[in-house]
Design a protein around this motif. Structure first.
Motif, PDB file in Angstrom:
ATOM      1  N   ASN A   1      58.958 -17.018 -11.438  1.00 22.37           N
ATOM      2  CA  ASN A   1      58.776 -17.457 -12.820  1.00 22.37           C
ATOM      3  C   ASN A   1      57.290 -17.499 -13.171  1.00 22.37           C
ATOM      4  OD1 ASN A   1      59.704 -18.264 -15.321  1.00 22.37           O
ATOM      5  ND2 ASN A   1      59.696 -20.425 -14.800  1.00 22.37           N
ATOM      6  N   MET A   2      56.453 -17.918 -12.223  1.00 25.10           N
ATOM      7  CA  MET A   2      55.006 -17.932 -12.464  1.00 25.10           C
ATOM      8  C   MET A   2      54.454 -16.510 -12.548  1.00 25.10           C
ATOM      9  SD  MET A   2      53.383 -20.982 -10.254  1.00 25.10           S
ATOM     10  CE  MET A   2      54.584 -21.985  -9.422  1.00 25.10           C
ATOM     11  N   LEU A   3      54.957 -15.622 -11.701  1.00 27.94           N
ATOM     12  CA  LEU A   3      54.504 -14.226 -11.741  1.00 27.94           C
ATOM     13  C   LEU A   3      54.910 -13.550 -13.042  1.00 27.94           C
ATOM     14  CD1 LEU A   3      55.429 -12.912  -8.165  1.00 27.94           C
ATOM     15  CD2 LEU A   3      53.154 -13.407  -9.057  1.00 27.94           C
ATOM     16  N   ASP A   4      56.013 -13.990 -13.625  1.00 33.66           N
ATOM     17  CA  ASP A   4      56.551 -13.354 -14.821  1.00 33.66           C
ATOM     18  C   ASP A   4      55.663 -13.568 -16.040  1.00 33.66           C
ATOM     19  OD1 ASP A   4      58.444 -11.716 -15.980  1.00 33.66           O
ATOM     20  OD2 ASP A   4      59.669 -13.398 -16.667  1.00 33.66           O
ATOM     21  N   GLY A   5      54.727 -14.496 -15.964  1.00 33.37           N
ATOM     22  CA  GLY A   5      53.839 -14.741 -17.093  1.00 33.37           C
ATOM     23  C   GLY A   5      52.775 -13.665 -17.281  1.00 33.37           C
ATOM     24  N   VAL A   6      52.560 -12.843 -16.270  1.00 27.94           N
ATOM     25  CA  VAL A   6      51.553 -11.789 -16.345  1.00 27.94           C
ATOM     26  C   VAL A   6      52.285 -10.456 -16.464  1.00 27.94           C
ATOM     27  CG1 VAL A   6      49.600 -10.719 -15.180  1.00 27.94           C
ATOM     28  CG2 VAL A   6      49.995 -13.168 -14.929  1.00 27.94           C
ATOM     29  N   ASP A   7      51.956  -9.658 -17.460  1.00 27.24           N
ATOM     30  CA  ASP A   7      52.663  -8.407 -17.734  1.00 27.24           C
ATOM     31  C   ASP A   7      52.782  -7.515 -16.501  1.00 27.24           C
ATOM     32  OD1 ASP A   7      53.045  -9.086 -20.364  1.00 27.24           O
ATOM     33  OD2 ASP A   7      51.279  -8.024 -21.079  1.00 27.24           O
ATOM     34  N   GLY A   8      54.013  -7.188 -16.118  1.00 28.11           N
ATOM     35  CA  GLY A   8      54.288  -6.226 -15.053  1.00 28.11           C
ATOM     36  C   GLY A   8      54.208  -6.763 -13.639  1.00 28.11           C
ATOM     37  N   LEU A   9      53.688  -7.956 -13.437  1.00 23.04           N
ATOM     38  CA  LEU A   9      53.478  -8.457 -12.082  1.00 23.04           C
ATOM     39  C   LEU A   9      54.792  -8.800 -11.378  1.00 23.04           C
ATOM     40  CD1 LEU A   9      51.387  -9.112  -9.960  1.00 23.04           C
ATOM     41  CD2 LEU A   9      51.164 -11.395 -10.944  1.00 23.04           C
ATOM     42  N   ALA A  10      55.708  -9.463 -12.054  1.00 26.09           N
ATOM     43  CA  ALA A  10      56.975  -9.831 -11.422  1.00 26.09           C
ATOM     44  C   ALA A  10      57.797  -8.596 -11.082  1.00 26.09           C
ATOM     45  CB  ALA A  10      57.780 -10.773 -12.328  1.00 26.09           C
ATOM     46  N   GLY A  11      57.832  -7.630 -11.983  1.00 22.32           N
ATOM     47  CA  GLY A  11      58.598  -6.408 -11.739  1.00 22.32           C
ATOM     48  C   GLY A  11      58.060  -5.616 -10.575  1.00 22.32           C
ATOM     49  N   SER A  12      56.740  -5.439 -10.521  1.00 25.76           N
ATOM     50  CA  SER A  12      56.163  -4.658  -9.423  1.00 25.76           C
ATOM     51  C   SER A  12      56.269  -5.403  -8.098  1.00 25.76           C
ATOM     52  CB  SER A  12      54.710  -4.283  -9.729  1.00 25.76           C
ATOM     53  OG  SER A  12      53.944  -5.434  -9.990  1.00 25.76           O
ATOM     54  N   THR A  13      56.122  -6.722  -8.116  1.00 19.47           N
ATOM     55  CA  THR A  13      56.300  -7.507  -6.889  1.00 19.47           C
ATOM     56  C   THR A  13      57.739  -7.414  -6.411  1.00 19.47           C
ATOM     57  OG1 THR A  13      54.560  -9.021  -7.601  1.00 19.47           O
ATOM     58  CG2 THR A  13      56.026  -9.803  -5.870  1.00 19.47           C
ATOM     59  N   SER A  14      58.692  -7.492  -7.325  1.00 22.25           N
ATOM     60  CA  SER A  14      60.106  -7.363  -6.963  1.00 22.25           C
ATOM     61  C   SER A  14      60.397  -6.004  -6.345  1.00 22.25           C
ATOM     62  CB  SER A  14      61.002  -7.546  -8.193  1.00 22.25           C
ATOM     63  OG  SER A  14      60.857  -8.826  -8.720  1.00 22.25           O
ATOM     64  N   LEU A  15      59.803  -4.971  -6.903  1.00 22.98           N
ATOM     65  CA  LEU A  15      60.000  -3.624  -6.379  1.00 22.98           C
ATOM     66  C   LEU A  15      59.462  -3.499  -4.952  1.00 22.98           C
ATOM     67  CD1 LEU A  15      61.072  -0.830  -7.199  1.00 22.98           C
ATOM     68  CD2 LEU A  15      58.754  -0.273  -7.946  1.00 22.98           C
ATOM     69  N   ILE A  16      58.302  -4.056  -4.694  1.00 22.33           N
ATOM     70  CA  ILE A  16      57.725  -4.030  -3.346  1.00 22.33           C
ATOM     71  C   ILE A  16      58.623  -4.791  -2.374  1.00 22.33           C
ATOM     72  CG2 ILE A  16      55.795  -4.866  -1.930  1.00 22.33           C
ATOM     73  CD1 ILE A  16      54.003  -4.302  -4.443  1.00 22.33           C
ATOM     74  N   ILE A  17      59.088  -5.973  -2.772  1.00 18.64           N
ATOM     75  CA  ILE A  17      59.972  -6.761  -1.911  1.00 18.64           C
ATOM     76  C   ILE A  17      61.278  -6.015  -1.656  1.00 18.64           C
ATOM     77  CG2 ILE A  17      61.365  -8.873  -1.806  1.00 18.64           C
ATOM     78  CD1 ILE A  17      59.024 -10.272  -3.271  1.00 18.64           C
ATOM     79  N   TYR A  18      61.829  -5.384  -2.675  1.00 20.56           N
ATOM     80  CA  TYR A  18      63.067  -4.616  -2.517  1.00 20.56           C
ATOM     81  C   TYR A  18      62.882  -3.508  -1.480  1.00 20.56           C
ATOM     82  CZ  TYR A  18      66.599  -1.117  -3.365  1.00 20.56           C
ATOM     83  OH  TYR A  18      67.585  -0.180  -3.181  1.00 20.56           O
ATOM     84  N   PHE A  19      61.795  -2.750  -1.587  1.00 20.13           N
ATOM     85  CA  PHE A  19      61.563  -1.662  -0.634  1.00 20.13           C
ATOM     86  C   PHE A  19      61.334  -2.188   0.786  1.00 20.13           C
ATOM     87  CE2 PHE A  19      60.495   1.081  -4.363  1.00 20.13           C
ATOM     88  CZ  PHE A  19      61.531   1.989  -4.152  1.00 20.13           C
ATOM     89  N   LEU A  20      60.625  -3.307   0.922  1.00 23.43           N
ATOM     90  CA  LEU A  20      60.411  -3.869   2.246  1.00 23.43           C
ATOM     91  C   LEU A  20      61.726  -4.367   2.862  1.00 23.43           C
ATOM     92  CD1 LEU A  20      57.053  -5.825   1.713  1.00 23.43           C
ATOM     93  CD2 LEU A  20      57.408  -3.698   2.991  1.00 23.43           C
ATOM     94  N   LEU A  21      62.568  -5.013   2.058  1.00 31.87           N
ATOM     95  CA  LEU A  21      63.874  -5.453   2.565  1.00 31.87           C
ATOM     96  C   LEU A  21      64.771  -4.266   2.894  1.00 31.87           C
ATOM     97  CD1 LEU A  21      64.600  -8.543   0.285  1.00 31.87           C
ATOM     98  CD2 LEU A  21      64.037  -8.553   2.725  1.00 31.87           C
TER      99      LEU A  21
END
Length: 179
Positions: A156-176
């Protein structure tokens, strides 16, 4: 992973992508009409109003996948119920700033549903300190709630900055996926 599993996973991922894109296209005019938009600020570099519908579009995709591809129904229904609580709370918060206590109560309720109905619980931290496995015992439920609520609020905190939550989620998805 055999060819069938790989093909099925590829089909599931591509259909999820297209379902989410379709949901965004359908929700976009609705968001403008009802005022579910984000305004530019010092932290946000976008121009004009941006519809706040990404999470809702992903929720519709998750709903479709759970209802059509469900394998383990009790876990999926617990997950679906918990996600629904979080999404509804988020939507209400977007329209009418909710008190943090209400949001926290919803997050704890969602976590407890996942733990008690879905059977998802952290019972061990493994060999974290190098002295052998750390069993959480009677603290496992409390630790799991803390971890889930912490994860929700971190994103939720990352979501306040444009694109940060989405790109972080994508990195976590690929690592998992690799794990």
């Amino acid at each position: 992973m055999n060819n069938f599993e790989t093909s099925y996973l590829a089909m599931l991922m591509s259909s999820s992508f297209f379902i989410t894109i379709a949901a965004i296209a359908l929700l976009r005019p609705v968001a403008f009409k009802i005022g579910l938009t984000d305004q530019p600020s010092s932290r946000k570099r976008h121009q004009g109003e941006i519809p706040m519908i990404g999470g809702l579009a992903i929720y519709f995709c998750i709903t479709y996948i759970i209802l059509t591809q469900s394998v383990n129904v009790p876990v999926n229904m617990a997950f679906f119920t918990a996600v629904t609580i979080i999404v509804v709370t988020g939507l209400i918060d977007d329209f009418k700033d909710l008190n943090f206590k209400v949001r926290l109560a919803a997050e704890v309720a969602a976590a407890l549903i996942m733990i008690k109905l879905g059977g998802v619980e952290i019972t061990s931290l493994g060999n974290l300190l190098g002295f052998g496995e750390i069993q959480l015992g009677m603290f496992s439920t409390l630790f799991t709630v803390f971890a889930i609520v912490g994860g929700i609020n971190a994103f939720n905190m990352l979501d306040g900055v444009d694109g940060l939550a989405g790109s972080t989620s994508l990195i976590i998805y690929f690592l998992l996926s690799i794990l």
